[in-house]
Design an enzyme around this catalytic site. Structure first.
Site, PDB file in Angstrom:
ATOM      1  N   HIS A 206       0.819  -1.216   0.000  1.00 42.67           N
ATOM      2  CA  HIS A 206       0.000   0.000   0.000  1.00 42.67           C
ATOM      3  C   HIS A 206       0.854   1.267   0.000  1.00 42.67           C
ATOM      4  CE1 HIS A 206      -3.508   2.465   1.664  1.00 42.67           C
ATOM      5  NE2 HIS A 206      -4.021   1.844   0.625  1.00 42.67           N
ATOM      6  N   LYS A 208       2.817   4.529  -1.149  1.00 42.73           N
ATOM      7  CA  LYS A 208       2.564   5.534  -2.195  1.00 42.73           C
ATOM      8  C   LYS A 208       3.757   6.486  -2.217  1.00 42.73           C
ATOM      9  CE  LYS A 208      -1.458   3.551  -2.016  1.00 42.73           C
ATOM     10  NZ  LYS A 208      -2.672   4.172  -1.526  1.00 42.73           N
ATOM     11  N   ASP A 213      14.694  11.762  -9.748  1.00 39.50           N
ATOM     12  CA  ASP A 213      16.013  12.284  -9.398  1.00 39.50           C
ATOM     13  C   ASP A 213      16.050  12.557  -7.889  1.00 39.50           C
ATOM     14  OD1 ASP A 213      16.752  12.003 -12.025  1.00 39.50           O
ATOM     15  OD2 ASP A 213      16.362  14.095 -12.548  1.00 39.50           O
TER      16      ASP A 213
END
Length: 595
Positions: A206, A208, A213
């Protein structure tokens, strides 16, 4: 302070009992003649932490340790950044455009970690932006993608098929890695008979996390159409924060080590190269290996933080209290290699970390510079006064890693009386521990959650259509607990309600007593529910700042989220849209750990 020494040829053991900064704690140090093993700086640091893991007192949160939440460095790596380098996005469209622009202009690396990648036109354009970066750099930009195996494989047109053009672009190059995490709990009969969508309740990746860079983005949003258009979430962008980006890149790669790999063939074949197969091998062995891999990452960065703090202490930038010692010493020019495995094991310290740091006759300056140099791009120079601190936290309860849970619970315990906390979750299924801390802490709370209509499951077919009612039932139970503890005046519930929109935001904002702007915020993937702490792989950051402009931006974000809300009252619960069928209330007790 009292000290006791034991000496043997060439080795001195010092046990120090502190009565100032950490009353009653014991600090242990190894000395070799007049030298100190630099790794023991970390061991000592761990000893202090081990002795001080009790609930931090608010009296410790003074300016002498940098900021009011400095105790966080006991639990998580600390990254010092400038508040001016942090950007807060408001809308899903802003998020999508930022992902595309950053991807298209990336030169060194692109890292995408989410539950899944959708299969629509917007997602196709996002993949196209990554391909553009690859073409511009002759496939030299490193691309690492981490998705969930089950969610990413749902349906014929899925995350795997969406990534085929990217696979074709790299044509087997090791510059592209696509990993799909599979929970070890989905095996045997469960894997064979649980249908699509329902098999996702067992556990997923889960995280995120998005890196381009040295730009790092953290959010609770997935990579699909709704999250780019009309599903409100939170999004924080850290510019020019290479070390922070490195940490999360390493986390993604670490999870990738015990995940399936999507290889470049027309059948979208998956291979697994780990030591223990997630659903065909030994479950406990898989979990143990995963735990060791992730914990090695955390420990390595805690060690780096400890040595960085030594350098900053030498230069007078941080106090001895921040360092965790009440009396300090000169540092060594060589490493003590005779630390016993038993001592390292006792402290939970990975001996390989010590071995990796060993070098002959390295000077104090050179030793600390090895670690400080990684942060110079973020800090510019070690004499700079930083105004913002970032603490990444990881939650993988399935593997026994509960860093985020401990930090979140401790925050809730220690918010000073008179603080105002905005607590946000798209799915109100808060754990019993968190609920207890909310109603027992003296802080005022504004809790923002989805209205039934703004719940992502609203209007779904079959049982899924009743999931909003599950959250309503849990919300009603919490409201009764608030009344039972006589906290109705200072704990308020608010529903996000906006025509045509759903709500997926999560995190916290803390306004300290007497302050009109927040000085702390949590943001990331956890929903603070049972499955977040026990089933899924989660990550978030605690951001603490003294930068007035960043504080204002956080305040503006909080106000923006509250713009489309209504206060939940006893009258709200009487409305037909808040009705909960009796059978839903009954089954909630049995299924709430899966939602």
């Amino acid at each position: 302070m009292s000290c006791a020494y034991m000496q043997s040829p060439g080795l001195v053991w010092c046990s120090t009992t502190c009565t100032s900064s950490y009353p009653g704690s014991t600090i242990c140090m190894f000395f070799v003649q007049d030298q100190v093993f630099p790794g023991v700086i970390y061991l000592t640091y761990l000893c202090v932490l081990t002795c001080c893991m009790n609930r931090p007192k608010n009296t410790e949160m003074g300016t002498k340790v940098g900021h009011e939440f400095s105790w966080l460095s006991r639990y998580a790596p600390e990254f010092c950044v400038k508040g001016e380098n942090i950007e807060i996005l408001e809308t899903p469209t802003d998020f999508y455009q930022k992902l595309k622009s950053e991807a298209k202009n990336a030169q060194k690396r692109i890292v995408l970690a989410a539950l899944y990648l959708g299969n629509g036109g917007l997602e196709e354009d996002l993949v196209g932006s990554v391909i553009d970066a690859a073409k511009k750099t002759d496939n030299n930009v490193k691309v690492d993608i981490l998705l969930d195996y089950v969610r990413g494989s749902r349906g014929e047109n899925n995350s795997k098929t969406m990534l085929k053009p990217l696979i074709d672009q790299y044509n087997g190059s090791d510059k592209l890695t696509i990993s799909l995490y599979h929970t070890p709990k989905l095996r045997g009969l469960l894997k064979k008979y649980l249908p699509a969508r329902w098999n996702e309740v067992i556990g997923v990746a889960h995280l995120k996390v998005f890196i381009f860079d040295d730009t790092f983005i953290i959010s609770g949003a997935n990579l699909s159409n709704d999250y780019f258009v009309n599903r409100q979430d939170r999004y924080m962008v850290f510019h020019d924060c290479g070390q922070l980006a490195d940490y999360f890149h390493q986390l993604v790669n670490t999870v990738g080590m015990f995940s399936f790999q999507l290889v470049s063939d027309t059948n979208q074949k998956l291979t697994y190269n780990g030591d223990h197969h997630p659903f065909e091998g030994d479950e406990n062995a898989f979990k143990k290996g995963a735990q060791e891999s992730v914990m090695a990452l955390i420990k390595r960065h805690l060690a780096q933080n400890a040595l960085t703090n030594v350098k900053l202490f030498q230069e007078g930038i941080i106090s001895k209290t921040k360092l965790g010692l009440s009396n300090f010493f000169q540092y060594s020019t060589s490493f003590l290699t005779s630390i016993s495995n038993a001592a390292l094991s006792l402290l939970g310290f990975d001996k390989s970390i010590v071995e990796n740091y060993e070098s002959s006759q390295i000077s104090t300056h050179e030793m600390t510079q090895n670690f400080i140099s990684q942060t110079t791009s973020d800090k510019q120079n070690t004499n700079c006064k930083f105004d913002t601190w970032v603490y990444p936290t990881i939650q993988m309860g399935l593997f026994g890693i509960r860093q985020d849970e401990v930090v979140t619970e401790t925050l809730m315990k220690t918010f000073p009386k008179g603080s105002t906390v905005s607590f946000t979750t798209g799915y109100f299924n808060v754990t019993d521990k968190y609920c207890y801390e909310v109603v027992n802490n003296a802080a005022n709370y504004n809790i923002l959650l989805s209205s039934p209509e703004a719940n992502g499951f609203f209007g779904s077919k079959g049982f899924s259509g009743y999931i909003p009612a599950v959250y309503i039932h849990l919300c009603k139970k919490f409201s009764k607990k608030v009344a039972l503890y006589n906290r109705k005046e200072d704990i308020s519930l608010w529903e996000y309600i906006r025509d045509g929109w759903t709500f997926h935001g999560k995190g916290m904002f803390c306004y300290l007593p007497g302050e009109k702007l927040p000085s702390m915020s949590l943001i990331g993937s956890p929903n603070f529910g049972l499955r977040s702490v026990s089933r899924d792989l989660e990550a978030q950051v605690v951001v603490v700042t003294k930068n007035p402009k960043l504080q204002q931006r956080l305040h503006d974000e909080q106000n923006y989220l509250m713009k489309h809300t209504r206060k939940i009252t006893s009258e709200t619960f009487q409305q037909p849209r808040y009705n909960v069928p009796r059978w839903v209330a009954f089954v909630t007790f049995f299924i709430k750990r899966y939602f």
